[in-house]
Design a protein around this motif. Sequence first.
Motif, PDB file in Angstrom:
ATOM      1  N   GLY A   1      12.251  -3.357   4.425  1.00 30.14           N
ATOM      2  CA  GLY A   1      11.295  -2.298   4.725  1.00 30.14           C
ATOM      3  C   GLY A   1       9.953  -2.514   4.058  1.00 30.14           C
ATOM      4  O   GLY A   1       8.927  -2.004   4.498  1.00 30.14           O
ATOM      5  N   THR A   2       9.948  -3.278   2.996  1.00 33.63           N
ATOM      6  CA  THR A   2       8.715  -3.642   2.309  1.00 33.63           C
ATOM      7  C   THR A   2       8.156  -4.949   2.861  1.00 33.63           C
ATOM      8  O   THR A   2       6.957  -5.085   3.085  1.00 33.63           O
ATOM      9  CB  THR A   2       8.979  -3.802   0.796  1.00 33.63           C
ATOM     10  N   LEU A   3       9.041  -5.902   3.097  1.00 38.13           N
ATOM     11  CA  LEU A   3       8.600  -7.238   3.481  1.00 38.13           C
ATOM     12  C   LEU A   3       7.912  -7.275   4.842  1.00 38.13           C
ATOM     13  O   LEU A   3       6.829  -7.856   4.968  1.00 38.13           O
ATOM     14  CB  LEU A   3       9.788  -8.201   3.469  1.00 38.13           C
ATOM     15  N   LEU A   4       8.522  -6.680   5.854  1.00 39.24           N
ATOM     16  CA  LEU A   4       7.944  -6.793   7.194  1.00 39.24           C
ATOM     17  C   LEU A   4       6.543  -6.190   7.284  1.00 39.24           C
ATOM     18  O   LEU A   4       5.620  -6.866   7.757  1.00 39.24           O
ATOM     19  CB  LEU A   4       8.878  -6.200   8.249  1.00 39.24           C
ATOM     20  N   PRO A   5       6.320  -4.955   6.812  1.00 41.55           N
ATOM     21  CA  PRO A   5       4.941  -4.447   6.868  1.00 41.55           C
ATOM     22  C   PRO A   5       3.960  -5.297   6.062  1.00 41.55           C
ATOM     23  O   PRO A   5       2.816  -5.497   6.473  1.00 41.55           O
ATOM     24  CB  PRO A   5       5.043  -3.032   6.296  1.00 41.55           C
ATOM     25  N   ALA A   6       4.416  -5.830   4.919  1.00 38.74           N
ATOM     26  CA  ALA A   6       3.533  -6.679   4.113  1.00 38.74           C
ATOM     27  C   ALA A   6       3.185  -7.961   4.868  1.00 38.74           C
ATOM     28  O   ALA A   6       2.027  -8.395   4.876  1.00 38.74           O
ATOM     29  CB  ALA A   6       4.182  -7.005   2.772  1.00 38.74           C
ATOM     30  N   LEU A   7       4.168  -8.558   5.512  1.00 37.63           N
ATOM     31  CA  LEU A   7       3.902  -9.770   6.286  1.00 37.63           C
ATOM     32  C   LEU A   7       2.991  -9.490   7.478  1.00 37.63           C
ATOM     33  O   LEU A   7       2.070 -10.259   7.751  1.00 37.63           O
ATOM     34  CB  LEU A   7       5.213 -10.399   6.761  1.00 37.63           C
ATOM     35  N   VAL A   8       3.248  -8.383   8.173  1.00 36.67           N
ATOM     36  CA  VAL A   8       2.385  -8.046   9.312  1.00 36.67           C
ATOM     37  C   VAL A   8       0.959  -7.797   8.822  1.00 36.67           C
ATOM     38  O   VAL A   8      -0.005  -8.215   9.463  1.00 36.67           O
ATOM     39  CB  VAL A   8       2.942  -6.837  10.108  1.00 36.67           C
ATOM     40  N   GLY A   9       0.814  -7.152   7.669  1.00 35.68           N
ATOM     41  CA  GLY A   9      -0.516  -6.970   7.086  1.00 35.68           C
ATOM     42  C   GLY A   9      -1.184  -8.298   6.776  1.00 35.68           C
ATOM     43  O   GLY A   9      -2.372  -8.491   7.038  1.00 35.68           O
TER      44      GLY A   9
ATOM     45  N   ASN B   1      -5.809 -14.120  -2.413  1.00 39.90           N
ATOM     46  CA  ASN B   1      -5.865 -12.652  -2.331  1.00 39.90           C
ATOM     47  C   ASN B   1      -4.481 -12.072  -2.080  1.00 39.90           C
ATOM     48  O   ASN B   1      -4.124 -11.034  -2.635  1.00 39.90           O
ATOM     49  CB  ASN B   1      -6.818 -12.206  -1.226  1.00 39.90           C
ATOM     50  N   HIS B   2      -3.705 -12.727  -1.246  1.00 34.12           N
ATOM     51  CA  HIS B   2      -2.361 -12.257  -0.937  1.00 34.12           C
ATOM     52  C   HIS B   2      -1.477 -12.308  -2.188  1.00 34.12           C
ATOM     53  O   HIS B   2      -0.719 -11.368  -2.460  1.00 34.12           O
ATOM     54  CB  HIS B   2      -1.766 -13.104   0.196  1.00 34.12           C
ATOM     55  N   LEU B   3      -1.581 -13.370  -2.954  1.00 33.93           N
ATOM     56  CA  LEU B   3      -0.792 -13.482  -4.187  1.00 33.93           C
ATOM     57  C   LEU B   3      -1.223 -12.435  -5.210  1.00 33.93           C
ATOM     58  O   LEU B   3      -0.383 -11.870  -5.919  1.00 33.93           O
ATOM     59  CB  LEU B   3      -0.894 -14.893  -4.755  1.00 33.93           C
ATOM     60  N   THR B   4      -2.506 -12.153  -5.273  1.00 28.76           N
ATOM     61  CA  THR B   4      -3.000 -11.089  -6.163  1.00 28.76           C
ATOM     62  C   THR B   4      -2.431  -9.746  -5.731  1.00 28.76           C
ATOM     63  O   THR B   4      -2.009  -8.939  -6.563  1.00 28.76           O
ATOM     64  CB  THR B   4      -4.540 -11.051  -6.161  1.00 28.76           C
ATOM     65  N   LEU B   5      -2.407  -9.504  -4.429  1.00 30.35           N
ATOM     66  CA  LEU B   5      -1.834  -8.257  -3.919  1.00 30.35           C
ATOM     67  C   LEU B   5      -0.363  -8.140  -4.295  1.00 30.35           C
ATOM     68  O   LEU B   5       0.106  -7.060  -4.673  1.00 30.35           O
ATOM     69  CB  LEU B   5      -2.002  -8.171  -2.395  1.00 30.35           C
ATOM     70  N   ASN B   6       0.368  -9.231  -4.231  1.00 30.99           N
ATOM     71  CA  ASN B   6       1.779  -9.198  -4.629  1.00 30.99           C
ATOM     72  C   ASN B   6       1.935  -8.788  -6.086  1.00 30.99           C
ATOM     73  O   ASN B   6       2.821  -7.998  -6.421  1.00 30.99           O
ATOM     74  CB  ASN B   6       2.446 -10.556  -4.391  1.00 30.99           C
ATOM     75  N   ARG B   7       1.073  -9.296  -6.964  1.00 26.29           N
ATOM     76  CA  ARG B   7       1.130  -8.901  -8.384  1.00 26.29           C
ATOM     77  C   ARG B   7       0.751  -7.429  -8.547  1.00 26.29           C
ATOM     78  O   ARG B   7       1.330  -6.710  -9.353  1.00 26.29           O
ATOM     79  CB  ARG B   7       0.231  -9.806  -9.213  1.00 26.29           C
TER      80      ARG B   7
ATOM     81  N   MET C   1       1.240  -5.104  -6.290  1.00 27.38           N
ATOM     82  CA  MET C   1       2.393  -4.332  -5.801  1.00 27.38           C
ATOM     83  C   MET C   1       3.477  -4.238  -6.877  1.00 27.38           C
ATOM     84  O   MET C   1       4.084  -3.182  -7.068  1.00 27.38           O
ATOM     85  CB  MET C   1       2.978  -4.982  -4.542  1.00 27.38           C
ATOM     86  N   GLU C   2       3.688  -5.318  -7.580  1.00 30.22           N
ATOM     87  CA  GLU C   2       4.686  -5.312  -8.652  1.00 30.22           C
ATOM     88  C   GLU C   2       4.304  -4.294  -9.723  1.00 30.22           C
ATOM     89  O   GLU C   2       5.123  -3.483 -10.148  1.00 30.22           O
ATOM     90  CB  GLU C   2       4.804  -6.707  -9.254  1.00 30.22           C
ATOM     91  N   ALA C   3       3.048  -4.316 -10.132  1.00 29.83           N
ATOM     92  CA  ALA C   3       2.591  -3.393 -11.174  1.00 29.83           C
ATOM     93  C   ALA C   3       2.589  -1.944 -10.676  1.00 29.83           C
ATOM     94  O   ALA C   3       2.887  -1.024 -11.443  1.00 29.83           O
ATOM     95  CB  ALA C   3       1.186  -3.788 -11.635  1.00 29.83           C
ATOM     96  N   ALA C   4       2.264  -1.730  -9.423  1.00 28.54           N
ATOM     97  CA  ALA C   4       2.179  -0.371  -8.877  1.00 28.54           C
ATOM     98  C   ALA C   4       3.550   0.224  -8.572  1.00 28.54           C
ATOM     99  O   ALA C   4       3.707   1.449  -8.552  1.00 28.54           O
ATOM    100  CB  ALA C   4       1.323  -0.372  -7.611  1.00 28.54           C
ATOM    101  N   SER C   5       4.533  -0.612  -8.356  1.00 26.64           N
ATOM    102  CA  SER C   5       5.854  -0.117  -7.951  1.00 26.64           C
ATOM    103  C   SER C   5       6.583   0.629  -9.058  1.00 26.64           C
ATOM    104  O   SER C   5       7.262   1.616  -8.796  1.00 26.64           O
ATOM    105  CB  SER C   5       6.718  -1.279  -7.457  1.00 26.64           C
ATOM    106  N   ARG C   6       6.444   0.193 -10.294  1.00 23.34           N
ATOM    107  CA  ARG C   6       7.171   0.854 -11.388  1.00 23.34           C
ATOM    108  C   ARG C   6       6.771   2.325 -11.547  1.00 23.34           C
ATOM    109  O   ARG C   6       7.634   3.198 -11.565  1.00 23.34           O
ATOM    110  CB  ARG C   6       6.981   0.096 -12.688  1.00 23.34           C
ATOM    111  N   PRO C   7       5.482   2.641 -11.661  1.00 26.55           N
ATOM    112  CA  PRO C   7       5.139   4.060 -11.778  1.00 26.55           C
ATOM    113  C   PRO C   7       5.477   4.860 -10.517  1.00 26.55           C
ATOM    114  O   PRO C   7       5.838   6.033 -10.608  1.00 26.55           O
ATOM    115  CB  PRO C   7       3.639   4.076 -12.058  1.00 26.55           C
ATOM    116  N   ARG C   8       5.401   4.232  -9.351  1.00 27.39           N
ATOM    117  CA  ARG C   8       5.761   4.943  -8.118  1.00 27.39           C
ATOM    118  C   ARG C   8       7.254   5.257  -8.117  1.00 27.39           C
ATOM    119  O   ARG C   8       7.671   6.337  -7.714  1.00 27.39           O
ATOM    120  CB  ARG C   8       5.416   4.127  -6.868  1.00 27.39           C
TER     121      ARG C   8
END
Length: 123
Positions: free
Chosen positions: A5-13, A34-40, A42-49
Motif C-alpha cells: 500500500g506504500t510501495l505502489l503509490p510511491a512508485l507511481v509517484g 531526489n527519490h532517495l532523499t524522499l525515501n529517507r 519518509m523513514e523519518a516522517a513515519s515514526r511520529p505518524r
Amino acid sequence: MAVGGTLLPALVGFFQGAAALQAKTGRIELTISNHLTLNRTMEAASRPRAQEIDSGDYSDPASSVNLFLAGSAHDEELGKEANLDAEWHKGFHDLLRRAVDAGHGEHSISALTEVLRTPDRAA
C-alpha cells in the motif's frame, strides 16, 4: 499489504515525476538522488505518524490535511503543464476531501487513517 500500500503509490509517484522530467529535460537520471532523499524523509516522517495513529491524537500536526488538500491543485497543474495523466491522484484528493468533511482538516495528515478504516466513508 501495508508495504504494498506504500510501495505502489510511491512508485507511481516516481514514474510520474520521471515522465514530467523526461518531458522537460529528456532524462530522468536526475531524479534518483531526489527519490532517495524522499525515501529517507519518509523513514523519518513515519515514526511520529505511527505514534499519532497509535495514540489517536492528531491535534499537533506537522502537516495538516488542509495543507495537503491545498497542495492537490498543484498535482493537477503539473499534469496539465507536463501533459501527464494525473488521474491516479483523484482517489487521494477524494480521501483528503473526505477527511476534511469528517472534521480532520486541521488535524495531522495521519488522521487519514481514521477515514481509511471507515468502510461507510464516514469518520
